[in-house]
Write a protein that holds these residues in place. Structure first.
Motif, PDB file in Angstrom:
ATOM      1  N   PRO A  69       0.835  -1.215  -0.200  1.00 16.83           N
ATOM      2  CA  PRO A  69       0.089  -0.081  -0.057  1.00 16.83           C
ATOM      3  C   PRO A  69       0.960   1.257   0.111  1.00 16.83           C
ATOM      4  CG  PRO A  69       0.146  -0.970   2.212  1.00 16.83           C
ATOM      5  CD  PRO A  69       0.840  -2.030   1.435  1.00 16.83           C
ATOM      6  N   HIS A  70      -0.083   2.293  -0.367  1.00 15.48           N
ATOM      7  CA  HIS A  70       0.706   3.595  -0.399  1.00 15.48           C
ATOM      8  C   HIS A  70       0.875   4.338   1.260  1.00 15.48           C
ATOM      9  CE1 HIS A  70       2.071   7.292  -2.313  1.00 15.48           C
ATOM     10  NE2 HIS A  70       0.793   8.093  -1.911  1.00 15.48           N
ATOM     11  N   ASP A  71       1.631   3.732   1.754  1.00 15.75           N
ATOM     12  CA  ASP A  71       1.313   3.879   3.433  1.00 15.75           C
ATOM     13  C   ASP A  71       2.782   4.452   4.086  1.00 15.75           C
ATOM     14  OD1 ASP A  71      -1.056   3.018   3.985  1.00 15.75           O
ATOM     15  OD2 ASP A  71      -0.543   1.091   5.033  1.00 15.75           O
ATOM     16  N   PRO A  95       4.144   7.272   4.798  1.00 15.92           N
ATOM     17  CA  PRO A  95       4.053   8.487   5.537  1.00 15.92           C
ATOM     18  C   PRO A  95       3.227   8.264   6.870  1.00 15.92           C
ATOM     19  CG  PRO A  95       3.310   9.128   3.341  1.00 15.92           C
ATOM     20  CD  PRO A  95       3.529   7.626   3.232  1.00 15.92           C
ATOM     21  N   VAL A  96       2.455   7.042   6.826  1.00 15.19           N
ATOM     22  CA  VAL A  96       1.321   6.672   7.919  1.00 15.19           C
ATOM     23  C   VAL A  96       1.960   5.256   8.525  1.00 15.19           C
ATOM     24  CG1 VAL A  96      -0.540   8.127   7.641  1.00 15.19           C
ATOM     25  CG2 VAL A  96      -0.320   6.050   6.614  1.00 15.19           C
ATOM     26  N   CYS A  97       3.256   5.078   8.427  1.00 16.22           N
ATOM     27  CA  CYS A  97       3.754   3.846   8.831  1.00 16.22           C
ATOM     28  C   CYS A  97       4.844   3.873   9.827  1.00 16.22           C
ATOM     29  CB  CYS A  97       3.990   2.792   7.624  1.00 16.22           C
ATOM     30  SG  CYS A  97       4.762   1.373   8.014  1.00 16.22           S
ATOM     31  N   THR A 134      -5.333  -3.582  -9.477  1.00 16.26           N
ATOM     32  CA  THR A 134      -5.915  -3.470  -8.209  1.00 16.26           C
ATOM     33  C   THR A 134      -4.949  -3.977  -7.312  1.00 16.26           C
ATOM     34  OG1 THR A 134      -7.295  -5.060  -8.589  1.00 16.26           O
ATOM     35  CG2 THR A 134      -8.186  -3.043  -8.748  1.00 16.26           C
ATOM     36  N   LYS A 135      -4.887  -3.701  -5.969  1.00 19.56           N
ATOM     37  CA  LYS A 135      -3.960  -4.293  -5.219  1.00 19.56           C
ATOM     38  C   LYS A 135      -5.064  -5.272  -4.127  1.00 19.56           C
ATOM     39  CE  LYS A 135      -1.280  -0.317  -4.459  1.00 19.56           C
ATOM     40  NZ  LYS A 135      -0.600   0.800  -3.765  1.00 19.56           N
ATOM     41  N   ARG A 136      -4.640  -6.243  -3.487  1.00 19.96           N
ATOM     42  CA  ARG A 136      -5.159  -7.092  -2.921  1.00 19.96           C
ATOM     43  C   ARG A 136      -5.264  -6.598  -1.395  1.00 19.96           C
ATOM     44  NH1 ARG A 136      -1.812  -7.495   0.517  1.00 19.96           N
ATOM     45  NH2 ARG A 136       0.208  -8.813   0.393  1.00 19.96           N
ATOM     46  N   THR A 137      -6.319  -6.489  -0.579  1.00 18.80           N
ATOM     47  CA  THR A 137      -6.389  -6.064   0.887  1.00 18.80           C
ATOM     48  C   THR A 137      -6.714  -7.058   1.847  1.00 18.80           C
ATOM     49  OG1 THR A 137      -8.433  -5.445   0.717  1.00 18.80           O
ATOM     50  CG2 THR A 137      -6.825  -3.808   0.045  1.00 18.80           C
ATOM     51  N   HIS A 138      -6.368  -6.773   2.919  1.00 21.53           N
ATOM     52  CA  HIS A 138      -6.682  -7.816   4.013  1.00 21.53           C
ATOM     53  C   HIS A 138      -7.276  -6.873   5.382  1.00 21.53           C
ATOM     54  CE1 HIS A 138      -4.791 -11.424   2.843  1.00 21.53           C
ATOM     55  NE2 HIS A 138      -3.618 -10.710   2.432  1.00 21.53           N
ATOM     56  N   GLU A 168      -0.932  -4.507  10.599  1.00 17.06           N
ATOM     57  CA  GLU A 168      -1.414  -3.805   9.375  1.00 17.06           C
ATOM     58  C   GLU A 168      -0.994  -4.728   8.243  1.00 17.06           C
ATOM     59  OE1 GLU A 168      -3.044  -0.728   9.501  1.00 17.06           O
ATOM     60  OE2 GLU A 168      -3.361  -1.224   7.533  1.00 17.06           O
ATOM     61  N   ASN A 198      -1.835  -5.320   5.236  1.00 14.09           N
ATOM     62  CA  ASN A 198      -1.849  -5.010   3.752  1.00 14.09           C
ATOM     63  C   ASN A 198      -0.041  -4.704   3.337  1.00 14.09           C
ATOM     64  OD1 ASN A 198      -4.517  -4.706   3.095  1.00 14.09           O
ATOM     65  ND2 ASN A 198      -4.556  -2.575   2.889  1.00 14.09           N
ATOM     66  N   ARG A 199       0.670  -4.554   4.214  1.00 12.20           N
ATOM     67  CA  ARG A 199       1.978  -4.214   4.101  1.00 12.20           C
ATOM     68  C   ARG A 199       2.740  -5.566   3.886  1.00 12.20           C
ATOM     69  NH1 ARG A 199       2.130  -0.068   9.036  1.00 12.20           N
ATOM     70  NH2 ARG A 199       0.562   1.586   8.191  1.00 12.20           N
ATOM     71  N   VAL A 243      -0.199  14.029   8.252  1.00  6.59           N
ATOM     72  CA  VAL A 243      -0.309  12.974   8.723  1.00  6.59           C
ATOM     73  C   VAL A 243       0.964  12.826   9.751  1.00  6.59           C
ATOM     74  CG1 VAL A 243      -1.611  11.968   6.824  1.00  6.59           C
ATOM     75  CG2 VAL A 243       0.848  11.609   6.819  1.00  6.59           C
ATOM     76  N   CYS A 270       4.117  12.774   9.216  1.00  8.44           N
ATOM     77  CA  CYS A 270       4.960  11.909   8.933  1.00  8.44           C
ATOM     78  C   CYS A 270       6.558  12.322   9.270  1.00  8.44           C
ATOM     79  CB  CYS A 270       4.930  11.504   7.366  1.00  8.44           C
ATOM     80  SG  CYS A 270       5.564  12.663   6.352  1.00  8.44           S
ATOM     81  N   TRP A 293      -3.631   9.278  11.162  1.00  6.43           N
ATOM     82  CA  TRP A 293      -2.562   9.984  11.793  1.00  6.43           C
ATOM     83  C   TRP A 293      -2.926  11.655  11.686  1.00  6.43           C
ATOM     84  CZ3 TRP A 293       3.004   7.842  11.494  1.00  6.43           C
ATOM     85  CH2 TRP A 293       2.949   6.731  11.819  1.00  6.43           C
ATOM     86  N   LEU A 334      -5.705   7.178  -1.245  1.00  8.39           N
ATOM     87  CA  LEU A 334      -4.726   6.321  -1.871  1.00  8.39           C
ATOM     88  C   LEU A 334      -4.123   5.416  -0.866  1.00  8.39           C
ATOM     89  CD1 LEU A 334      -3.344   9.437  -3.652  1.00  8.39           C
ATOM     90  CD2 LEU A 334      -4.142   7.301  -5.091  1.00  8.39           C
ATOM     91  N   ALA A 335      -3.966   5.706   0.337  1.00  7.71           N
ATOM     92  CA  ALA A 335      -3.211   4.715   1.306  1.00  7.71           C
ATOM     93  C   ALA A 335      -3.939   3.658   1.670  1.00  7.71           C
ATOM     94  CB  ALA A 335      -3.015   5.732   2.337  1.00  7.71           C
ATOM     95  N   GLY A 336      -3.413   2.387   2.186  1.00  8.93           N
ATOM     96  CA  GLY A 336      -4.037   1.262   2.435  1.00  8.93           C
ATOM     97  C   GLY A 336      -4.425   1.293   3.792  1.00  8.93           C
ATOM     98  N   ARG A 387      -7.896   1.751  -6.547  1.00  9.76           N
ATOM     99  CA  ARG A 387      -7.329   0.587  -7.122  1.00  9.76           C
ATOM    100  C   ARG A 387      -7.104  -0.411  -5.847  1.00  9.76           C
ATOM    101  NH1 ARG A 387      -3.382   3.217 -11.285  1.00  9.76           N
ATOM    102  NH2 ARG A 387      -4.861   3.474 -13.020  1.00  9.76           N
ATOM    103  N   GLU A 439      -8.780  -3.834  -4.098  1.00 10.68           N
ATOM    104  CA  GLU A 439      -9.534  -4.990  -4.027  1.00 10.68           C
ATOM    105  C   GLU A 439     -10.440  -5.203  -2.901  1.00 10.68           C
ATOM    106  OE1 GLU A 439      -7.730  -8.641  -5.070  1.00 10.68           O
ATOM    107  OE2 GLU A 439      -7.120  -7.669  -6.914  1.00 10.68           O
ATOM    108  N   PRO A 459     -11.258  -6.649   0.748  1.00  2.74           N
ATOM    109  CA  PRO A 459     -10.539  -7.547   1.696  1.00  2.74           C
ATOM    110  C   PRO A 459     -10.801  -8.975   1.500  1.00  2.74           C
ATOM    111  CG  PRO A 459     -11.635  -5.554   3.114  1.00  2.74           C
ATOM    112  CD  PRO A 459     -12.466  -5.647   1.528  1.00  2.74           C
ATOM    113  N   ILE A 460      -9.773  -9.829   1.819  1.00  2.00           N
ATOM    114  CA  ILE A 460      -9.705 -11.141   1.204  1.00  2.00           C
ATOM    115  C   ILE A 460     -10.341 -11.983   2.723  1.00  2.00           C
ATOM    116  CG2 ILE A 460      -8.190 -13.156   1.430  1.00  2.00           C
ATOM    117  CD1 ILE A 460      -6.439 -11.175  -0.555  1.00  2.00           C
TER     118      ILE A 460
END
Lengths: 975, 178
Positions: A100-102, A104-106, A131-135, A147, A149-150, B59, B61, B85, B151-153, B166, B168, B170-171
């Motif tokens: 993920p595009h994370d 800055p908040v990681c 698309t990205k898979r997510t959890h 977290e 997704n990472r 946020v 950062c 955050w 955009l963030a996860g 973009r 999906e 959640p699995i």
């Protein structure tokens, strides 16, 4: 050594390892994920690809995984080959598709192995546009954030958690690209080494929750080399501070002590430094007030505190009490202040067992294994100690020793030890024998060959029987039961069969007989081996051994209290010691009330501080420098991470300032002042080929005020006063040591915000706090890399921002740090007068004393230790209040597990819930230390126990209690 | 001789250039009566902006603070109940700021932006210390549409897992379906 050729350059590397290990040991940059120096290779991530050539005529070569290819003689590889580089760039691009595009908040950002490896592999632009898979994430308890997704699916977390640390509640779930690393459902990660996931995970899937709540990037943390304060193992840590608050603790590699891993108590138990029980100001009790709460104290000035202290020390009817939980320097300053009436801070039982421990370590036929040496044993006997709860990192080492049977089997089968999957497949369930004789079940039971729960006296008797079984010269106990004889024979058979047997025991049961029995076993084994047999003694507190060595013949607490009761002692000074943990409360109350004056120097508000007329705030380990002696007699220095605020001063600073006359007369102090300019310390530092030199600096860093005693002077005077401690000066370079002519910077070179942090108070920045008494400065100027290990504040190398950069500072991956070992072992030379004699005092077999129950201590990693139990996340993991009974005793008392019982011990009344366990021997009552107000003082005499009819179970279950922010993170529902 | 002639010529040319400038328009402006033009991307007073939904963009950062060559930015991260955050406090010491714009370049969320407003002098240097409430504006600044959390996860209030750009759904790990 083996010769390998990397990019047409020949190198010599140690034989028997893989190419990744070899390349990293040579200081070459090669990206990797799934490999970890302690976990071996599985070849899962494909990131460490290099090109290998058959011979010098081969120009095509083939791509191999460096971690899965042995560094065989003459191996010819290329790291820089364009095809290999493209392959690695392709792999990282694939691994990153779902990331993920994370950043800055990681919490991992800025010390992220994935960030470093992405940079190193040259993947700078994202081409994947699908698309990205997510959890979904899980709640994993008060220590760890999740977290998912990472995740890049390197499998390191489960390999560490299950294989290395022996946990079972973190699994790989799901299939194909849906794999999920978590628990079967939300809940606390139960393994007490779960905090290491934060450092093992190369990305931000598992992050430190306590750190996240008060977060700062790694580059903004002011760090210093430190030593863990929460048990006697002495793990090396690197605590980080910003804005005057201690923010987190991470591991600092020491190959002999803690290696790459800490326990959760050491990692998450730092809250007492910032806590609301912390003392920052001098306080004096308001005249005549009977109240003993914090409100009854009023704030006084530091000068008044100094005066009161000086007056107390000047009088002949004053006594002083030291502490095994503070540094040698603090204790020595106290000893110097009042040599006549000095008490080391141990109760009589503790003093006796500590002196036995010191005697044992000085025997010529007993060797002292470092924690790392424990891993090399092929049979381990643990006598009496629940090491997972009293010396946790040793339990991790014992686990590896038991697993290392696989390595022997692999060596016999010709499989290299680093081929992790193959070695495990070969070994299946084969283990080296572990024998445990303890009072209750332990977490190591599952991997032990023999477990037996016995009363302390019976453990000692069985120990003597084992010693006799191995060598018939050793004294044997009388009247052993048939079962005991049979058990002793089995244990003897296992130990006799071993080539490298090792004995672990400890002082936790406060049974000298157990220690003596362990010494007899080690002695009889040493006769068989014809070499000293390793015996590790686990001790109670971080400087137990140091305090015992410093004050071998000092008064015990009981003797000091007798002095108070006779009226010989009218004034008492207590240094960083809560006497209510060690003495009978009623007796102590009466004695303290008789005193004319009680002064307490401590950093925490304790029951003893509540009785004091004066409370002087002491510095914690994070604000002061000092030397601790761990349970293998290794003296190690910790350094201040940040300067103390308000009236906070280290104990030795209070004491030397109050007693300048005594210090002016000490030669070491005057010598230290004179030699400050002439001492040339040459210490070979570090990194691989570059050898830095630490020498006396030219840059002035502020002057030690005239008349002030320096910490180095105290250390030197302490070393000079006690022959056993003579080497402690060498535990770390002295204050004059400089790196590239400057002090070692505590702040990273990228430290930000210097002109804004205090701007709201005053826009004109003050100059940085000088630290003339230390080799480290509160500064970002200086050389952060070319340092001896004892002075390295944190681990960082160019391009390697995470703690994985440690390989840049090791002589070889997994080996000793460049610059030599830090700390110095004090008891390696046996006592000159020590004769190889047997201990002969065998205790009688345990018999239940009528209606009375014999108290035995039970320990919990979270809750039993004095300082860490003040940290909020540790409290959240503390078990609920209980006492443990055998079913027979429970039946006799007519209680079941939902009942409570009451008893009086150490002058206090207790009413606690019952836990019935068949593991505990009948006739004893298990008292969990630190839980429900129970302390070692409660162990003194057999207890009369009655059923408590009015007992109510506590409203909230302590075991799974959660802290407020976890509830929020979990949608308001408790897990 | 030639050298001397060249020197005289140089003097004359200089005099002529100066005389020419006597008749050209002055470049100086009558500030403050007359305001100079500052282009929209002029680098001056720093603000913290909000995303199109009106939430704080910052946020916490710390990248701006790390990039700042004079170290005049300090802040502390905090996290609200839904995982978002934000900066608990955010301080810029403008008496140190050199308006280089590196903080804006480093900002991954377009939160910190330099504006054309350069008129923030003070008689008292202490007044040059700006806190978060002095810096935070109510609009998105130069970038109208960008919303980092879309955009963030990480999931935040109003955007669950799988709802970002973009992503999906959640699995379900318990499913064996491909």
């Amino acid at each position: 050594m083996t010769k390998i050729i990397v990019d047409d350059k020949a190198y010599e590397v140690p034989a028997g390892n893989n190419l990744l290990h070899a390349c990293l040991s040579l200081g070459l940059d090669l990206p990797y994920f799934c490999w970890h120096p302690c976990l071996g290779s599985v070849g899962a991530c494909r990131q460490c690809a290099v090109k290998q050539y058959q011979d010098e005529n081969d120009s095509r070569g083939r791509i191999v995984m460096a971690c899965m290819t042995p560094a065989s003689e003459g191996a010819r590889i290329s790291v820089a080959d364009p095809q290999a580089r493209d392959f690695r760039a392709g792999i990282i691009e694939l691994l990153m598709t779902n990331h993920p595009h994370d950043c800055p908040v990681c919490e991992e950002g800025g010390e992220c192995h994935l960030q470093d490896m992405t940079e190193m592999s040259g993947h700078t632009f994202r081409r994947y546009e699908q698309t990205k898979r997510t959890h979904r994430n899980q709640y994993l308890g008060p220590f760890i954030n999740h977290e998912m997704n990472r995740c890049i699916a390197c499998y390191r977390c489960v390999r560490y958690y299950q294989d290395y640390a022996g946990g079972s509640d973190l699994q790989m779930l799901g299939a194909h690209h849906h794999v999920y690393f978590g628990r079967h459902c939300d809940g606390t990660l139960e393994n007490p080494f779960s905090g290491n996931l934060v450092e093992v995970c190369p990305t931000g899937v598992f992050t430190d929750k306590t750190f996240s709540q008060d977060y700062t990037r790694k580059w903004d943390l002011q760090c210093a080399p430190s030593i863990c304060q929460h048990c006697a193992v002495g793990c090396n840590t690197s605590p980080g501070e910003r804005y005057g608050r201690l923010k987190r603790i991470v591991n600092r590699y020491h190959n002999d002590v803690n290696g790459y891993f800490l326990c959760d108590r050491g990692r998450f138990g730092y809250g007492f430094v910032n806590g609301d029980q912390r003392l920052h100001q001098v306080m004096r009790r308001q005249g005549g007030s009977e109240e003993t709460t914090g409100q009854a104290a009023q704030v006084a000035t530091a000068a008044a505190g100094h005066r009161a202290l000086a007056e107390l020390l000047a009088r002949s009817d004053s006594a002083v009490i030291g502490s095994p939980r503070t540094s040698l320097e603090n204790n020595f300053a106290l000893l110097t202040a009042a040599r006549q009436h000095f008490c080391g801070g141990f109760s009589a039982a503790e003093q006796q067992i500590m002196q036995t421990a010191v005697t044992n370590y000085r025997q010529p036929d007993i060797g002292i294994p470092s924690p790392a040496d424990i891993e090399t044993a092929d049979a381990i006997l643990i006598l009496g100690e629940d090491i997972l709860n009293t010396a946790p990192v040793l339990a991790l080492r014992v686990r590896q020793a038991v697993r290392n049977r696989a390595r022997d089997l692999a060596a016999a089968a010709g499989i290299p030890a680093w081929q992790d999957a193959a070695v495990q497949e070969l070994a299946q369930q084969s283990r080296n024998p572990l024998i445990q004789l303890t009072v209750d079940n332990t977490d190591l039971d599952a991997i032990a060959a023999i477990n037996r729960q016995l009363a302390p006296a019976d453990i000692a008797r069985l120990g003597f029987a084992i010693a006799h079984g191995i060598n018939s010269e050793a004294p044997a106990p009388n009247d052993l039961t048939a079962a005991e004889t049979e058990l002793a024979d089995r244990v003897c058979a296992l130990l006799n069969h071993a080539n490298r047997p090792l004995v672990i025991t400890g002082t936790a049961l406060l049974s000298t007989a157990v220690l003596e029995a362990a010494a007899n076993i080690a002695k009889s084994l040493s006769r068989k081996l014809d070499a000293p047999c390793p015996l590790h003694q686990c001790l109670a507190e971080c400087n137990s051994l140091g305090a015992a060595m410093l004050a071998a013949d000092s008064a015990t607490l009981e003797q000091t209290l007798e002095g108070v009761e006779d009226g010989a002692i009218k004034r008492l000074l207590v240094l960083e010691n809560d006497l209510y943990r060690r003495c009978d409360s009623r007796r102590l109350d009466a004695a303290l009330d008789r005193l004319d004056e009680l002064i307490v120097i401590d950093h925490q508000w304790t029951a003893t501080a509540a009785k004091a007329d004066w409370v002087l705030p002491a510095a914690t380990f994070a604000e002061s420098e000092g030397t601790l002696v761990n349970s293998e007699a290794r003296a190690q220095r910790f350094f201040a991470v940040f300067p103390g605020v308000a009236d906070v001063r280290a104990g030795w600073q209070w004491l030397t300032a109050a007693n300048p006359g005594a210090w002016a007369a000490i030669d070491a102090v005057t010598a230290d002042r004179a030699s400050a300019e002439t001492v040339a310390v040459e210490q070979v530092a570090t990194e691989k080929a570059t050898v830095g030199k630490v020498a006396v600096g030219k840059v002035a860093v502020g002057k030690v005020a005239a008349g002030n005693v320096t910490i180095d002077a105290v250390t030197k005077a302490c070393a000079a006063s006690q022959p056993l401690l003579a080497q402690i000066v060498a535990a770390a370079p002295p204050a004059e040591a400089r790196s590239q002519g400057r002090q070692v910077p505590r702040m990273p070179h990228r430290y930000s915000g210097r002109t804004a942090i205090r701007a709201h108070i005053n826009v004109s920045e003050p100059k940085q706090t000088p630290d003339p008494m230390s080799a480290l400065g509160f500064t970002m100027e200086g050389d952060p890399t070319h340092l001896p290990p004892a002075l390295r504040p944190s681990t960082w190398a160019p391009g390697w921002n995470s703690n994985q950069s440690i390989h840049k500072f090791q002589q070889e991956v997994n080996g000793e740090l460049a610059g030599g070992p830090s700390g110095v072992r004090l008891l390696d030379e046996p006592a000159a007068a020590a004769a190889a004699t047997w201990f002969t005092e065998i205790p009688p077999a345990f018999r239940a004393a009528g209606d009375k129950l014999q108290p035995v201590p039970l320990y919990h990693i979270f809750g039993s230790e004095e300082l860490s139990q003040r940290a909020e996340p540790i409290q959240a993991r503390r078990p609920r209040d209980y006492i443990a009974l055998h079913p027979d005793d429970a039946a006799r008392l007519q209680v079941c597990s939902s009942d409570g019982i009451s008893f009086s011990a150490a002058g206090l009344e207790f009413c606690l819930g019952v836990r019935i366990t068949a593991a505990l021997p009948a006739g004893v009552i298990g008292l969990p230390m630190g839980i429900g107000g129970l302390t070692p003082a409660a162990l003194a005499t057999p207890l009369t126990v009655t059923k408590a009819f009015d007992w109510q179970p506590p409203p909230s279950p302590g075991d799974r209690a959660v802290i407020a922010s976890d509830l929020a993170a979990n949608g308001g529902a408790a897990p | 001789m030639l050298e001397a002639l060249k020197a005289v010529q140089s003097q004359l040319v200089t005099l002529w250039t100066v005389i020419q400038h006597t008749f050209s328009r002055a470049d100086t402006v009558e500030y403050p009566e007359q305001k100079p033009y500052t282009p929209p991307r002029y680098r001056a007073r720093i603000v913290l902006t909000r995303d199109p939904d009106g939430e704080e963009r910052c946020v916490a950062c710390n990248l701006c603070a790390a990039a700042c060559p004079v170290d005049c930015i300090a802040l502390q991260k905090a996290e609200d109940d839904d995982g978002r955050w934000y900066a608990e406090w955010f301080r810029i010491n403008f008496s140190r700021c050199i308006v280089c714009g590196l903080c804006e370049e480093a900002c991954p969320t377009y939160a910190i932006q330099l504006t054309p407003d350069f008129e923030y002098c003070e008689y008292n240097r202490q007044n040059m210390v700006y806190e978060k409430e002095d810096l935070l504006i109510s609009g998105p600044g130069k970038y109208h549409d960008y919303n980092f959390y879309r955009l963030a996860g990480k999931s935040v209030h109003g955007k669950d897992k799988g709802e970002a750009y973009r992503e999906e759904r959640p699995i379900d790990v318990k499913s064996l379906m491909p």
